[in-house]
Scaffold this active site. Structure first.
Site, PDB file in Angstrom:
ATOM      1  N   ASP A  21      45.420  37.690 -84.180  1.00 16.51           N
ATOM      2  CA  ASP A  21      46.251  37.677 -85.389  1.00 16.51           C
ATOM      3  C   ASP A  21      46.365  36.256 -85.939  1.00 16.51           C
ATOM      4  O   ASP A  21      46.284  35.287 -85.182  1.00 16.51           O
ATOM      5  CB  ASP A  21      47.642  38.235 -85.039  1.00 16.51           C
ATOM      6  N   HIS A  38      39.200  34.708 -91.866  1.00 18.85           N
ATOM      7  CA  HIS A  38      38.467  35.701 -91.056  1.00 18.85           C
ATOM      8  C   HIS A  38      37.132  35.115 -90.582  1.00 18.85           C
ATOM      9  O   HIS A  38      36.701  35.361 -89.466  1.00 18.85           O
ATOM     10  CB  HIS A  38      38.219  36.977 -91.863  1.00 18.85           C
ATOM     11  N   LEU A 132      29.374  40.152 -68.999  1.00 18.40           N
ATOM     12  CA  LEU A 132      30.605  40.573 -69.688  1.00 18.40           C
ATOM     13  C   LEU A 132      30.361  41.800 -70.575  1.00 18.40           C
ATOM     14  O   LEU A 132      29.360  41.863 -71.289  1.00 18.40           O
ATOM     15  CB  LEU A 132      31.091  39.411 -70.576  1.00 18.40           C
TER      16      LEU A 132
HETATM   17  C1  FPP Z   1      44.396  39.484 -88.255  1.00 19.09           C
HETATM   18  O1  FPP Z   1      44.644  38.408 -89.106  1.00 19.09           O
HETATM   19  C2  FPP Z   1      42.997  39.712 -88.071  1.00 19.09           C
HETATM   20  C3  FPP Z   1      42.303  40.789 -88.554  1.00 19.09           C
HETATM   21  C4  FPP Z   1      42.915  41.844 -89.337  1.00 19.09           C
HETATM   22  C5  FPP Z   1      40.882  40.968 -88.340  1.00 19.09           C
HETATM   23  C6  FPP Z   1      40.302  40.276 -87.154  1.00 19.09           C
HETATM   24  C7  FPP Z   1      38.944  39.844 -87.546  1.00 19.09           C
HETATM   25  C8  FPP Z   1      38.308  38.743 -87.099  1.00 19.09           C
HETATM   26  C9  FPP Z   1      38.846  37.880 -86.060  1.00 19.09           C
HETATM   27  C10 FPP Z   1      37.000  38.321 -87.643  1.00 19.09           C
HETATM   28  C11 FPP Z   1      35.913  39.301 -87.609  1.00 19.09           C
HETATM   29  C12 FPP Z   1      35.730  39.964 -86.292  1.00 19.09           C
HETATM   30  C13 FPP Z   1      34.567  40.037 -85.634  1.00 19.09           C
HETATM   31  C14 FPP Z   1      34.489  40.779 -84.371  1.00 19.09           C
HETATM   32  C15 FPP Z   1      33.359  39.397 -86.123  1.00 19.09           C
HETATM   33  P1  FPP Z   1      45.550  38.655 -90.379  1.00 19.09           P
HETATM   34  O2  FPP Z   1      44.657  38.745 -91.561  1.00 19.09           O
HETATM   35  O3  FPP Z   1      46.449  39.837 -90.179  1.00 19.09           O
HETATM   36  O4  FPP Z   1      46.382  37.335 -90.397  1.00 19.09           O
HETATM   37  P2  FPP Z   1      47.849  37.151 -90.998  1.00 19.09           P
HETATM   38  O5  FPP Z   1      48.763  38.024 -90.173  1.00 19.09           O
HETATM   39  O6  FPP Z   1      48.100  35.695 -90.786  1.00 19.09           O
HETATM   40  O7  FPP Z   1      47.797  37.537 -92.439  1.00 19.09           O
END
Ligand code: FPP
Length: 242
Positions: A21, A38, A132
């Site tokens: 997150d 992201h 892994l």
């Molecule tokens: C949360 O941050 C994260 C996500 C909704 C997506 C997770 C995706 C990635 C880490 C990148 C792509 C993944 C892979 C496997 C290549 P948020 O957008 O909710 O952050 P915020 O709460 O600060 O708005």
């Protein structure tokens, strides 16, 4: 490897699950578009996967896209799907080099066709690797998984493969997406939120939690070590007395 980490590795979690997150906040703090957060988050996925493999962790489950994430603006959803597809395409050779076996859980049929195709190609290509196991939770919801599990259980009964009286927690576990993996030992959540957000509701029953204020793009090897160290000092009782 730091000497005290070596000591903690005697009690290494077999399975680490992570709620990644804070990508959006990371970007906002820098005046960048959320998609840049992201993108940086995907770099962290790469680094943490490599380190978990090097340490000898057996399973790493990452919450990459939740069932609820489809409700985000179309632009962000499209960017995340593109990023995922690109990640799989460009990182599969690295997974081969690092002996990583890729798996995925969730309602994978919800993903765009090209993304599904790339995902299945990467899973197939890495299927014989013995290091892994990296499990991506995609279009994943814990409640949805339990509902799908109940449907699968009912089908087994209808087909005569299972008797109602035989159902217990172990039998039910075999109808979940995670039937091939042990439950996580350690859950890490970045960016400080104190909630499960519909992640692995069944599987996290006895898991140790490590919650950090660090935003996912800033989460590095050192903090992974810190989380493992914290885990190694916990005394897990699984509901029994000490
Ligand atoms: C949360 O941050 C994260 C996500 C909704 C997506 C997770 C995706 C990635 C880490 C990148 C792509 C993944 C892979 C496997 C290549 P948020 O957008 O909710 O952050 P915020 O709460 O600060 O708005």
């Amino acid at each position: 490897m730091p000497a005290n980490l070596k000591e903690d590795l005697k009690n290494l979690p077999r399975h680490i699950a992570i709620i990644m997150d804070g990508n959006g906040r990371w970007a906002k703090e820098r005046g960048l578009p959320r998609t840049e957060g992201h993108r940086r988050g995907a770099d962290t996925v790469r680094a943490i996967t490599e380190e978990c493999g090097a340490l000898g962790v057996e399973y790493l489950t990452l919450y990459a896209f939740s069932a609820e994430n489809w409700k985000r603006p179309k632009r962000e959803v499209d960017a995340l799907m593109k990023l995922l597809e690109q990640f799989l395409r460009t990182r599969t050779p690295e997974m081969m080099e690092q002996n990583v076996r890729l798996q995925a859980i969730g309602r994978l049929h919800d993903l765009p066709q090209t993304c599904q195709q790339q995902l299945h190609r990467s899973i197939e290509q890495t299927s014989q690797n013995t290091g892994l196991t990296l499990i991506l939770a995609l279009s994943y919801g814990g409640r949805e998984e339990i509902v799908d599990g109940v449907k699968s259980l009912l089908e087994s009964i209808e087909r005569g493969h299972l008797d109602k009286g035989m159902i217990d927690t172990e039998v039910f576990s075999k109808h979940l997406y995670t039937r091939y993996y042990p439950d996580p030992d350690l859950l890490i959540r970045t960016s400080g939120e104190m909630r499960l957000s519909n992640f692995l509701l069944w599987q996290l029953s006895y898991t140790e939690f490590y919650i950090t204020q660090t935003l996912w793009p800033d989460f590095g090897k050192e903090e992974l070590h810190q989380a493992i160290r914290a885990y190694s000092q916990r005394h897990r009782r699984f509901g029994t007395v000490a």
